[in-house]
Design a protein around this motif. Structure first.
Motif, short mmCIF file in Angstrom:
data_model
loop_
_atom_site.label_atom_id
_atom_site.label_comp_id
_atom_site.label_asym_id
_atom_site.label_seq_id
_atom_site.Cartn_x
_atom_site.Cartn_y
_atom_site.Cartn_z
N LEU A 316 0.83 -1.21 0.00
CA LEU A 316 0.00 0.00 0.00
C LEU A 316 0.86 1.25 0.00
O LEU A 316 2.01 1.23 0.46
N THR A 317 0.30 2.33 -0.51
CA THR A 317 0.92 3.65 -0.39
C THR A 317 0.04 4.50 0.52
O THR A 317 -1.19 4.36 0.55
N LYS A 318 0.69 5.40 1.24
CA LYS A 318 -0.02 6.13 2.29
C LYS A 318 0.53 7.55 2.43
O LYS A 318 1.73 7.79 2.21
N THR A 348 -4.49 9.81 6.04
CA THR A 348 -4.87 10.14 7.42
C THR A 348 -4.97 11.65 7.57
O THR A 348 -4.25 12.42 6.91
N PHE A 349 -5.89 12.07 8.43
CA PHE A 349 -6.08 13.48 8.75
C PHE A 349 -5.82 13.68 10.25
O PHE A 349 -6.32 12.90 11.07
N TRP A 374 -14.63 14.50 6.89
CA TRP A 374 -13.55 14.26 5.93
C TRP A 374 -13.31 12.78 5.73
O TRP A 374 -12.96 12.34 4.62
N GLN A 375 -13.51 11.99 6.77
CA GLN A 375 -13.34 10.54 6.61
C GLN A 375 -14.38 9.99 5.64
O GLN A 375 -14.04 9.21 4.74
N TYR A 385 -8.38 2.95 2.89
CA TYR A 385 -8.55 3.18 4.32
C TYR A 385 -8.30 4.64 4.63
O TYR A 385 -7.41 5.28 4.07
N VAL A 386 -9.09 5.17 5.56
CA VAL A 386 -8.98 6.57 5.98
C VAL A 386 -9.01 6.61 7.50
O VAL A 386 -9.91 6.03 8.13
#
Length: 426
Positions: A316-318, A348-349, A374-375, A385-386
């Motif tokens: 995965l990239t994130k 991710t926030f 925002w999610q 995935y958030v």
């Protein structure tokens, strides 16, 4: 005595008085440069009211002072202006000693606005517990650095202790604890010439993770722009050592941008990691305000796109976004679209929190409800995935987030397989 002699006597007494003013500041320690200006101000304010031992000396001093009145007034005005911006130096209320001056200078700090209190939802529990102290002692013994400590993460207790729900996580920072870049939000130390790399660090990192018994580990690094390969080989070696110690360990690597060098990005991306992470940090408009000038929005997107292209399919990239630095909703949406176009799987926030007064200020505290919005919006855009919340960080409870996401995907696959079997039987 002659007129010249009387002037010399007055001058000596005059300078003796000024020395007393300057020396008195040493009562509270060495005076900084801006404080010296204030001492000059005090000296100048007393110069015209100086009283000499005799009337003839006073007449000579008055004549000399009158000749330079305009210059003194100009300098006083300048120092008063500087006074209003830094510190105020004023004489003590009690005067004594020769020349009518005391030996104490009262230092009064400027008035500053009160710090805006943090909302209640930003309060994190203090770090404690057996797991926390065990991880901390290992870090010290093996001379490792963690971004949890260096960046003053508020979630260190929960992550290192496993949060009371199982998976413990830790973010180890390799290549030293000093970065060659100076981002305005980051608490990590900076230097143009950090200490040399520790050749034992990759193996020590693997030993520490093995001792902790972690399911998931995040390895990040400082930027090392002064090195020929910017530390790519050292980072890749760390990934290899971790997997040799525990092939089942899930490894996330939060990487620098390597200034966009594709060979270095590829070297790390193919080193055996499970998640290639690189943070864009904020929206495009605020990049120069938030990040070091050598970083860039398009450069970071290119890093993530290349990693996605060259890595195995299961990886995965994130990336991560800080909110509360002056961004708008439309800018966030544009950023999310750009991230999806670059093949980013996880975003991710989190709320930006100012590490110290030397760092850029917080523009806004975003509510938990807004983070929830925002999610939902990011998930609707297709991110796998958030994680979104005020205290969420790029690696915050990364293990639980990652594992839960995998479980969801596995359950979905099982349901699909059951439906297919039922259709065949029906």
């Amino acid at each position: 005595p002659s007129l010249c002699s009387r002037i010399m006597i007055a001058s000596k007494a005059f300078h003796s008085t000024s020395a007393r003013v300057f020396n008195s500041a040493r009562v509270i320690g060495r005076a900084p440069l801006h404080l010296q200006n204030k001492q000059q101000r005090q000296f100048l304010s007393l110069s015209t009211s100086f009283s000499s031992p005799s009337s003839s000396t006073s007449r000579a001093s008055s004549t000399a002072a009158a000749a330079s009145t305009s210059r003194l007034e100009s300098l006083r005005t300048q120092l008063q202006h500087e006074d209003s911006e830094t510190l105020t130096v004023s004489p003590a209320t009690a005067f004594a000693g020769p020349g009518g001056l005391g030996d104490v200078v009262q230092i009064t700090k400027r008035k500053t606005s009160k710090r805006t209190p943090k909302p209640k939802w930003l309060k994190a529990p203090l770090p404690e517990g057996e797991h926390y102290h065990r991880l901390k002692s290992t870090v010290r013994r093996l001379k490792l650095a963690t971004v949890c400590e260096e960046a003053r993460c508020p979630n260190i207790g929960e992550c290192w202790g496993g949060g009371g729900e199982g998976t413990a996580t830790a973010t180890i920072m390799v290549m030293g604890d000093t970065c060659t870049r100076g981002c305005s939000f980051c608490a990590v130390k900076t230097s143009r010439a950090p200490a040399p790399l520790d050749p034992e660090e990759p193996s020590n990192t693997a030993k520490a993770v093995a001792e902790w018994g972690l399911d998931y580990v995040v390895v990040t690094s400082v930027d090392r722009d002064e090195l020929p390969d910017q530390g790519a080989a050292h980072l890749a070696e760390t990934m290899v050592e971790l997997k040799l110690k525990n092939p089942k360990l899930l490894v996330e690597c939060l990487t620098p941008d390597f200034r966009g060098n594709e060979d270095l990005i590829t070297q790390v991306a193919l080193s055996g990691l499970d998640v290639y992470a690189h943070n864009v940090e904020t929206v495009e408009r605020l990049q120069r305000r938030v990040r070091d000038h050598r970083a860039g929005y398009k450069q970071s997107l290119a890093v993530l796109a290349l990693a996605k292209k060259v890595m195995p399919a299961h990886t995965l990239t994130k990336t991560s976004l800080m909110l509360g630095v002056g961004e708008t909703d439309d800018e966030i949406r544009t950023t999310l679209k750009d991230l999806r176009a670059s093949g980013v799987d996880v975003v991710t926030f989190g709320q930006y929190l100012r590490p110290s007064r030397r760092h850029m200020p917080v523009k806004a505290f975003v509510t938990p409800e807004k983070f929830d919005e925002w999610q939902v919006e990011a998930e609707a855009m297709g991110f796998k995935y958030v994680a979104s919340g005020p205290l969420v960080r790029s690696s915050y409870k990364a293990g639980e987030f990652f594992v839960k996401n995998l479980l969801k995907e596995n359950l979905l696959k099982l349901e699909q397989e059951k439906q297919q079997q039922q259709e065949k039987m029906g």
